[in-house]
Design a protein around this motif. Structure first.
Motif, mmCIF file in Angstrom:
data_model
loop_
_atom_site.group_PDB
_atom_site.id
_atom_site.type_symbol
_atom_site.label_atom_id
_atom_site.label_comp_id
_atom_site.label_asym_id
_atom_site.label_seq_id
_atom_site.Cartn_x
_atom_site.Cartn_y
_atom_site.Cartn_z
ATOM 1 N N ASN A 181 0.800 -1.227 0.000
ATOM 2 C CA ASN A 181 0.000 0.000 0.000
ATOM 3 C C ASN A 181 0.831 1.276 0.000
ATOM 4 O O ASN A 181 0.305 2.350 -0.285
ATOM 5 C CB ASN A 181 -0.911 0.034 1.243
ATOM 6 N N PHE A 182 2.116 1.170 0.357
ATOM 7 C CA PHE A 182 2.848 2.401 0.665
ATOM 8 C C PHE A 182 2.924 3.387 -0.499
ATOM 9 O O PHE A 182 2.827 4.604 -0.299
ATOM 10 C CB PHE A 182 4.259 2.108 1.211
ATOM 11 N N ASP A 232 4.850 -6.189 -8.413
ATOM 12 C CA ASP A 232 3.437 -6.310 -8.788
ATOM 13 C C ASP A 232 2.609 -5.120 -8.310
ATOM 14 O O ASP A 232 1.726 -4.642 -9.014
ATOM 15 C CB ASP A 232 2.848 -7.613 -8.228
ATOM 16 N N SER A 233 2.911 -4.642 -7.102
ATOM 17 C CA SER A 233 2.117 -3.516 -6.589
ATOM 18 C C SER A 233 2.365 -2.257 -7.420
ATOM 19 O O SER A 233 1.463 -1.437 -7.595
ATOM 20 C CB SER A 233 2.407 -3.265 -5.101
ATOM 21 N N ALA A 285 -0.212 -0.130 -10.115
ATOM 22 C CA ALA A 285 -0.380 1.325 -10.062
ATOM 23 C C ALA A 285 0.007 1.990 -11.381
ATOM 24 O O ALA A 285 0.070 3.216 -11.465
ATOM 25 C CB ALA A 285 0.454 1.891 -8.908
ATOM 26 N N GLY A 286 0.275 1.180 -12.401
ATOM 27 C CA GLY A 286 0.543 1.738 -13.733
ATOM 28 C C GLY A 286 1.989 2.155 -13.945
ATOM 29 O O GLY A 286 2.286 2.905 -14.863
ATOM 30 N N ARG A 287 2.886 1.663 -13.097
ATOM 31 C CA ARG A 287 4.290 2.080 -13.197
ATOM 32 C C ARG A 287 5.172 1.043 -13.880
ATOM 33 O O ARG A 287 6.394 1.182 -13.894
ATOM 34 C CB ARG A 287 4.860 2.357 -11.796
ATOM 35 N N GLY A 288 4.571 -0.013 -14.397
ATOM 36 C CA GLY A 288 5.360 -1.127 -14.909
ATOM 37 C C GLY A 288 5.854 -0.946 -16.331
ATOM 38 O O GLY A 288 6.808 -1.595 -16.739
ATOM 39 N N GLY A 289 5.183 -0.099 -17.102
ATOM 40 C CA GLY A 289 5.478 -0.096 -18.540
ATOM 41 C C GLY A 289 4.927 -1.384 -19.124
ATOM 42 O O GLY A 289 3.830 -1.794 -18.763
ATOM 43 N N HIS A 290 5.705 -2.053 -19.986
ATOM 44 C CA HIS A 290 5.203 -3.323 -20.517
ATOM 45 C C HIS A 290 6.108 -4.485 -20.124
ATOM 46 O O HIS A 290 7.284 -4.306 -19.797
ATOM 47 C CB HIS A 290 5.005 -3.250 -22.039
#
Lengths: 409, 409
Positions: free
Chosen positions: A114-115, A137-138, A142-147
């Motif tokens: 959650n942090f 995964d977290s 949150a949309g920070r992974g790219g692809h």
């Protein structure tokens, strides 16, 4: 129709440990008589310390009477536990952490997951490779992974390889990330960072205005004198680091659920208007809005572990697991394997025999030794060629596993 | 320097109940001898039912021995509790909910706060006004609030006023939102929706492809025959609704921490590629990644409440609070106030005397009766002119409060 968070559907189907659990369940159903020894998922097996049992029993009893009943507690945890933590886990090591910098929760996994809620959605994240999957995964969620890249890494996340060639000490990130996840003693490699090595990261974070999310879940296993128990042993760390602690591996609370997070008052992030915003205020706001405190009964159990008897009892259990780690480590070495970890950590990182990848070695150990491990490649591409073994079994099961391993290898 | 989530800094400084706690603490420090009666925050006071005490005591005992020790449980909760819930809370009411549609957690507040993680960040949200602040604040934190209006509402959120003139039954949203939060029996107004009224929302959600997040935390207080206990009593609700349940108000678990969320398999959201994605899979993924299950001890306590003795014992406590609600309701009416709620709910929504706003009436009751309530405007502009009283005190305190109120009014 309402839209879902599309980043969830970009994640590979199932979480590593759930996938392994399924493989093992399938094996069990095909071999119902196999006496399987689990050294896969990091779950403990020893009973809860008598002090904590007494604390919880008393707390349950208190709940049975209107005079002693306890309802909602503070979202950040009861004062009696926070002050015991501040004193024993920090002050006694010369670290000054105030009670209101400590946030009790139902576990480190929740807090770590959650942090980053309180950080900007576009922050750049760096993790070690191999890595505890929750960090990655977290952030993907949150949309920070790219692809997702073919090797299982994510284009938007920086990876710091931990390999034999660098002694599992990650190099400092080449392009400055906003957040650096560090878990030391490390999951999965079982290796530790010395004070000097961790100090390099603190210096780097301060120089580049980065935040270190420091997972100290395995702190209780440290025996080497030059390995810090808390990142706050390093000068300046309060200005750049959050520390996560867990009662799971320290006191066997995997099923009871308790952890805590330290967010020092000196720690600031950058607001949209350029102002410096104290992270502690944001996390307090997050927890008071989306969390309602950890269970009183479990907090009482944990508080009882901060008595002299409680300290002594959990030390015994930790020594029990550390003995297993030594036994495993030596047996694997004698069988000719290269092994890391298992000294300041309950995890052993064993190199697969020549010609075996992680998955093949995992399958070999499952099929021939009925031993469940975790394939190293599940933690990232640099984990390829290793399996992780945990020291959380009984002495008897550990000896049995060692005997089966010796016969096989 | 790393950037924070700027939406956090747009939230007013402190969460409603924290702010009230501070006002009360200030009053106490100035009037140390005042015998304050708290009917503000919705915390319970009666002891935990003997069945749950026995269940927890046994579970604590089990943790003391290696043979019966329980480590990590399934993130979605132990099977014994999920099947008891499916049977007693749903099947016995003719509702078919499968065990694997039930997710046990540390409380409804966590689940409600976290649930929209699995939805797109740009979804449009509708809430009632007045409203439980967590629905709004958690969406503001996710960037869905727009900007704060002078009356305390948010430009990006649709509000459905619940007022005397519409009998506290919200009108259907004029512009179709993606998500509709409903809490019935309602917090804070204490009013309920009939089967027909709730059915209108289910029909609306199905017609517009919206999701209803249905907070049924106060279900146990329902006595009116035409008020549904679960939204799944309504035809078609499984295709459009998630239901949140809590053990806090049902069984006094405010300090023990337990709740659950039902995500039916028939419930789909829209993926980025236009596909229909089962919400249950997303929530399972969220919980397995960012949560590690609720405490085994507390789950055992809850499971014991699904025995015939357990049912009987919690019914007694609920009746105890309902008696308080009646006493309060009648006394306030006799004193000439207009009151709502308190029939299918532990909350009473009392209209301030002429010339008093919510805050003035709150202060009057604190200063003159030493009675803590919650100012209605804290729940939204349509709450102005009301205060919320809870029925969770002892009979004695309730009678004392009634006597002080009668003297004042």
């Amino acid at each position: 129709m309402f839209e879902i968070n599309r980043y969830y559907t970009e994640l590979p189907k199932s979480y590593l440990f759930s996938r392994i659990a399924k493989t093992v369940a399938d094996f069990k159903s095909k071999h119902p008589d196999a006496r399987i020894i689990s050294m896969g998922i990091g779950d403990v097996t020893r009973p809860i310390a008598p002090a904590a049992i007494a604390g919880m029993t008393e707390a349950v009893k208190a709940m049975a009477s209107a005079d002693s009943f306890v309802g909602y507690g503070p979202e950040q945890g009861h004062a009696f536990l926070r002050s015991a933590i501040a004193e024993t886990d920090f002050s006694s090591r010369g670290i000054d952490i105030a009670d209101d910098e400590i946030f009790i929760s139902d576990g480190a996994k929740s807090d770590i997951g959650n942090f980053t809620d309180i950080l900007d959605s576009r922050i750049k994240v760096a993790v070690t490779d191999p890595v505890y999957p929750v960090y990655v995964d977290s952030n993907v969620m949150a949309g920070r992974g790219g692809h997702l890249l073919p090797d299982g890494r994510w284009s938007g996340i920086s990876y710091m390889p931990c390999t034999e060639s660098n002694g599992f000490v990650p190099e400092l990130p080449r392009t400055a990330p906003d957040v650096i996840y560090l878990c030391y003693p490390n999951n999965p490699t079982g290796t530790a960072l010395t004070r000097h090595q961790l100090g390099m990261f603190v210096d780097y974070a301060r120089r580049h205005g980065a935040l270190i999310l420091f997972d100290a879940a395995y702190e209780a296993y440290i025996e080497s004198a030059d390995v810090p128990h808390s990142i706050y042993e390093i000068e300046g760390a309060k200005e750049c680091a959050v520390e996560f602690r867990s009662f799971s591996k320290t006191a066997g609370f995997t099923g009871l659920r308790l952890g805590y997070t330290v967010v020092p008052k000196e720690l600031y992030g950058l607001g949209a208007d350029g102002s410096r915003v104290p992270l502690r205020q944001l996390w307090l706001r997050r927890q008071t809005t989306k969390f309602n405190g950890a269970s009183y009964v479990i907090q009482c159990g944990a508080a009882s572990l901060y008595t002299p008897e409680g300290r002594e009892q959990i030390q015994q259990t930790i020594q029990y697991y550390k003995t297993n780690a030594s036994v495993l480590r030596e047996a694997l070495q004698q069988a000719g394997l290269t092994v890391y970890g298992g000294v300041d950590s309950p995890y052993i990182w064993a190199k697969s025999p020549a010609g075996y990848g992680s998955e093949q070695f995992f399958n070999l150990l499952l099929e021939r030794c009925h031993l469940v491990t975790t394939p190293g490649n599940g933690f990232g591409p640099s984990g390829e060629g290793f399996v992780r073994l945990t020291a959380f079994s009984s002495h008897q099961a550990t000896r049995e596993a060692v005997s089966r391993l010796s016969n096989l290898l």
